[in-house]
Design a protein around this motif. Structure first.
Motif, PDB file in Angstrom:
ATOM      1  N   GLN A 115      34.811  50.712  23.428  1.00  8.64           N
ATOM      2  CA  GLN A 115      35.467  51.937  22.964  1.00  8.64           C
ATOM      3  C   GLN A 115      35.395  53.035  24.012  1.00  8.64           C
ATOM      4  O   GLN A 115      36.284  53.877  24.108  1.00  8.64           O
ATOM      5  N   SER A 116      34.332  53.020  24.821  1.00  9.69           N
ATOM      6  CA  SER A 116      34.175  54.021  25.882  1.00  9.69           C
ATOM      7  C   SER A 116      34.739  53.543  27.212  1.00  9.69           C
ATOM      8  O   SER A 116      35.143  54.356  28.048  1.00  9.69           O
ATOM      9  N   TYR A 117      34.774  52.228  27.403  1.00  2.76           N
ATOM     10  CA  TYR A 117      35.261  51.657  28.664  1.00  2.76           C
ATOM     11  C   TYR A 117      36.449  50.758  28.340  1.00  2.76           C
ATOM     12  O   TYR A 117      36.280  49.561  28.066  1.00  2.76           O
ATOM     13  N   LYS A 118      37.636  51.333  28.357  1.00  2.85           N
ATOM     14  CA  LYS A 118      38.848  50.643  27.896  1.00  2.85           C
ATOM     15  C   LYS A 118      39.214  49.428  28.746  1.00  2.85           C
ATOM     16  O   LYS A 118      39.870  48.502  28.267  1.00  2.85           O
ATOM     17  N   THR A 119      38.809  49.431  30.011  1.00  2.00           N
ATOM     18  CA  THR A 119      39.152  48.310  30.888  1.00  2.00           C
ATOM     19  C   THR A 119      37.966  47.361  31.083  1.00  2.00           C
ATOM     20  O   THR A 119      37.956  46.574  32.025  1.00  2.00           O
ATOM     21  N   LEU A 120      36.988  47.446  30.200  1.00  2.00           N
ATOM     22  CA  LEU A 120      35.796  46.606  30.311  1.00  2.00           C
ATOM     23  C   LEU A 120      36.175  45.124  30.278  1.00  2.00           C
ATOM     24  O   LEU A 120      36.957  44.688  29.434  1.00  2.00           O
ATOM     25  N   HIS A 121      35.591  44.364  31.197  1.00  2.98           N
ATOM     26  CA  HIS A 121      35.873  42.924  31.282  1.00  2.98           C
ATOM     27  C   HIS A 121      34.533  42.191  31.402  1.00  2.98           C
ATOM     28  O   HIS A 121      34.057  41.916  32.506  1.00  2.98           O
ATOM     29  N   PRO A 122      33.895  41.866  30.264  1.00  3.59           N
ATOM     30  CA  PRO A 122      32.584  41.203  30.318  1.00  3.59           C
ATOM     31  C   PRO A 122      32.684  39.773  30.854  1.00  3.59           C
ATOM     32  O   PRO A 122      33.643  39.056  30.581  1.00  3.59           O
ATOM     33  N   ILE A 123      31.672  39.374  31.617  1.00  2.76           N
ATOM     34  CA  ILE A 123      31.563  38.021  32.145  1.00  2.76           C
ATOM     35  C   ILE A 123      30.149  37.526  31.849  1.00  2.76           C
ATOM     36  O   ILE A 123      29.177  38.263  32.045  1.00  2.76           O
ATOM     37  N   PHE A 124      30.036  36.295  31.370  1.00  5.13           N
ATOM     38  CA  PHE A 124      28.717  35.738  31.061  1.00  5.13           C
ATOM     39  C   PHE A 124      28.336  34.691  32.095  1.00  5.13           C
ATOM     40  O   PHE A 124      29.141  33.856  32.480  1.00  5.13           O
ATOM     41  N   GLN A 125      27.077  34.755  32.513  1.00  2.00           N
ATOM     42  CA  GLN A 125      26.500  33.728  33.383  1.00  2.00           C
ATOM     43  C   GLN A 125      25.367  33.087  32.596  1.00  2.00           C
ATOM     44  O   GLN A 125      24.359  33.724  32.308  1.00  2.00           O
ATOM     45  N   VAL A 126      25.528  31.821  32.207  1.00  2.00           N
ATOM     46  CA  VAL A 126      24.500  31.115  31.447  1.00  2.00           C
ATOM     47  C   VAL A 126      23.953  29.998  32.329  1.00  2.00           C
ATOM     48  O   VAL A 126      24.571  28.944  32.485  1.00  2.00           O
ATOM     49  N   VAL A 127      22.792  30.255  32.922  1.00  2.00           N
ATOM     50  CA  VAL A 127      22.179  29.290  33.848  1.00  2.00           C
ATOM     51  C   VAL A 127      20.660  29.297  33.633  1.00  2.00           C
ATOM     52  O   VAL A 127      20.120  30.202  32.996  1.00  2.00           O
ATOM     53  N   PRO A 128      19.943  28.282  34.148  1.00  2.00           N
ATOM     54  CA  PRO A 128      18.486  28.243  33.998  1.00  2.00           C
ATOM     55  C   PRO A 128      17.794  29.470  34.571  1.00  2.00           C
ATOM     56  O   PRO A 128      18.361  30.194  35.397  1.00  2.00           O
ATOM     57  N   PHE A 129      16.533  29.658  34.166  1.00  2.00           N
ATOM     58  CA  PHE A 129      15.787  30.892  34.432  1.00  2.00           C
ATOM     59  C   PHE A 129      15.844  31.372  35.876  1.00  2.00           C
ATOM     60  O   PHE A 129      16.360  32.454  36.156  1.00  2.00           O
ATOM     61  N   GLN A 130      15.268  30.606  36.799  1.00  2.00           N
ATOM     62  CA  GLN A 130      15.100  31.109  38.158  1.00  2.00           C
ATOM     63  C   GLN A 130      16.427  31.395  38.849  1.00  2.00           C
ATOM     64  O   GLN A 130      16.527  32.311  39.660  1.00  2.00           O
ATOM     65  N   HIS A 131      17.457  30.633  38.521  1.00  2.00           N
ATOM     66  CA  HIS A 131      18.772  30.868  39.122  1.00  2.00           C
ATOM     67  C   HIS A 131      19.309  32.240  38.710  1.00  2.00           C
ATOM     68  O   HIS A 131      19.950  32.928  39.499  1.00  2.00           O
ATOM     69  N   LEU A 132      19.040  32.627  37.478  1.00  2.00           N
ATOM     70  CA  LEU A 132      19.531  33.924  37.002  1.00  2.00           C
ATOM     71  C   LEU A 132      18.897  35.073  37.770  1.00  2.00           C
ATOM     72  O   LEU A 132      19.577  36.030  38.144  1.00  2.00           O
ATOM     73  N   TYR A 133      17.602  34.991  37.991  1.00  2.00           N
ATOM     74  CA  TYR A 133      16.929  36.082  38.692  1.00  2.00           C
ATOM     75  C   TYR A 133      17.403  36.172  40.139  1.00  2.00           C
ATOM     76  O   TYR A 133      17.450  37.258  40.724  1.00  2.00           O
ATOM     77  N   ARG A 134      17.759  35.035  40.707  1.00  2.00           N
ATOM     78  CA  ARG A 134      18.317  35.050  42.062  1.00  2.00           C
ATOM     79  C   ARG A 134      19.666  35.767  42.060  1.00  2.00           C
ATOM     80  O   ARG A 134      19.972  36.546  42.958  1.00  2.00           O
TER      81      ARG A 134
END
Length: 295
Positions: A115-134
């Motif tokens: 509602q505040s960010y009309k052009t918002l384009h969310p992207i999800f990254q679903v990967v194992p733990f250590q890869h995410l922190y990298r």
């Protein structure tokens, strides 16, 4: 085959005259003739019948007519697109998490954020733990939602706790143990356990699973690749799923019983900085409000 050849072909097909086509295209008649000859050689087909008195399009020429129009239209559109490039106004916001199950926590938060960010384009990254922190260190994601690991620093990232999440045993609502307020070690030893893949659960939960699995027969344990799989098998009566409990994700057909003497897990957000990132700041604030409401 090039656009000028196609243009010459279409113009001759329309006017049925090489001379008129040359005049419309502002080139010489031999130039038009050369382009048609080159096209015919490439296609290995005669496109026009030419006499001293008239020009007729052949059956092959009629068949090729639509193809020529379509090809020329696509090429013209592509050129126009790059002549007047469209500015991409999408505001990408990348969220990292360890399981698809956690994405179910976010619809209300993202709805309000949009509602505040009309052009918002969310992207999800679903990967194992250590890869995410990298990915977070490389700033390939804006925020990581995860359970906090004791004594473990995630590079230069900041951690903000959002909720204390109890570890529970999940079983069918009509199960004999479903009426209990707490499940103790003896309760769990009488049942098959549905455990999460160590690569997909926090260290503290993994340590608990290891403890529960000690001296148990392999047939008494069923390792699941995701929280969804674990819940599905618990609902089907395959055993008791051991996992963190988010009230908003509960299935009314199941009972969620806390496990005795097991401390709750800290669940929160890892991020680098909110400086110059108003969307991240808004996301964190909405998460804080939402998870507070969940409790």
């Amino acid at each position: 085959m090039n656009t000028f050849q196609l243009t010459c072909f279409l113009t001759v097909a329309e006017t049925l005259s090489f001379a008129k086509a040359a005049k419309l295209l502002n080139v010489t008649q031999p130039a038009v003739t050369h382009q048609i000859h080159s096209l015919e050689e490439e296609l290995n087909a005669q496109l026009f019948k030419r006499t001293t008195r008239c020009v007729e399009i052949t059956q092959e020429g009629l068949i090729f007519l639509n193809d020529a129009k379509n090809v020329l239209s696509i090429i013209t559109l592509a050129k126009k697109r790059f002549e007047e490039p469209v500015v991409d106004e999408r505001q990408f916001f990348s969220i990292g998490c360890h399981s698809h199950n956690e994405m179910y926590l976010l619809p209300d938060i993202l709805r309000e954020m949009a509602q505040s960010y009309k052009t918002l384009h969310p992207i999800f990254q679903v990967v194992p733990f250590q890869h995410l922190y990298r990915l977070l260190e490389e700033e390939a994601v804006d925020v990581v939602l995860a359970f906090r690991e004791k004594g473990q620093k995630k590079g230069s990232s900041i951690y903000r706790e959002l909720a204390q999440v109890p570890v529970v045993g999940v079983l069918p609502a009509n199960h004999p143990l479903a009426e209990k307020e707490l499940l103790d070690e003896e309760d769990l030893r009488t049942q098959r356990l549905l455990l999460l893949d160590p690569q997909r659960c926090p260290d503290r939960l993994n340590a608990l699973q290891h403890c529960l699995a000690t001296e148990r027969a392999v047939s008494d344990l069923l390792m699941c690749g995701s929280a969804d799989a674990s819940i599905t098998l618990a609902k089907a009566g395959f055993g008791i799923a051991v996992q963190p409990d988010f009230p908003s994700l509960r299935d009314p057909a199941l009972a969620y019983i806390p496990i005795k003497d097991v401390e709750p897990l800290s669940y929160g957000a890892y991020y680098k900085s909110v400086t110059g990132k108003p969307s991240l700041k808004a996301f964190l604030q909405l998460c804080k409000e939402y998870f507070s409401f969940m409790d």
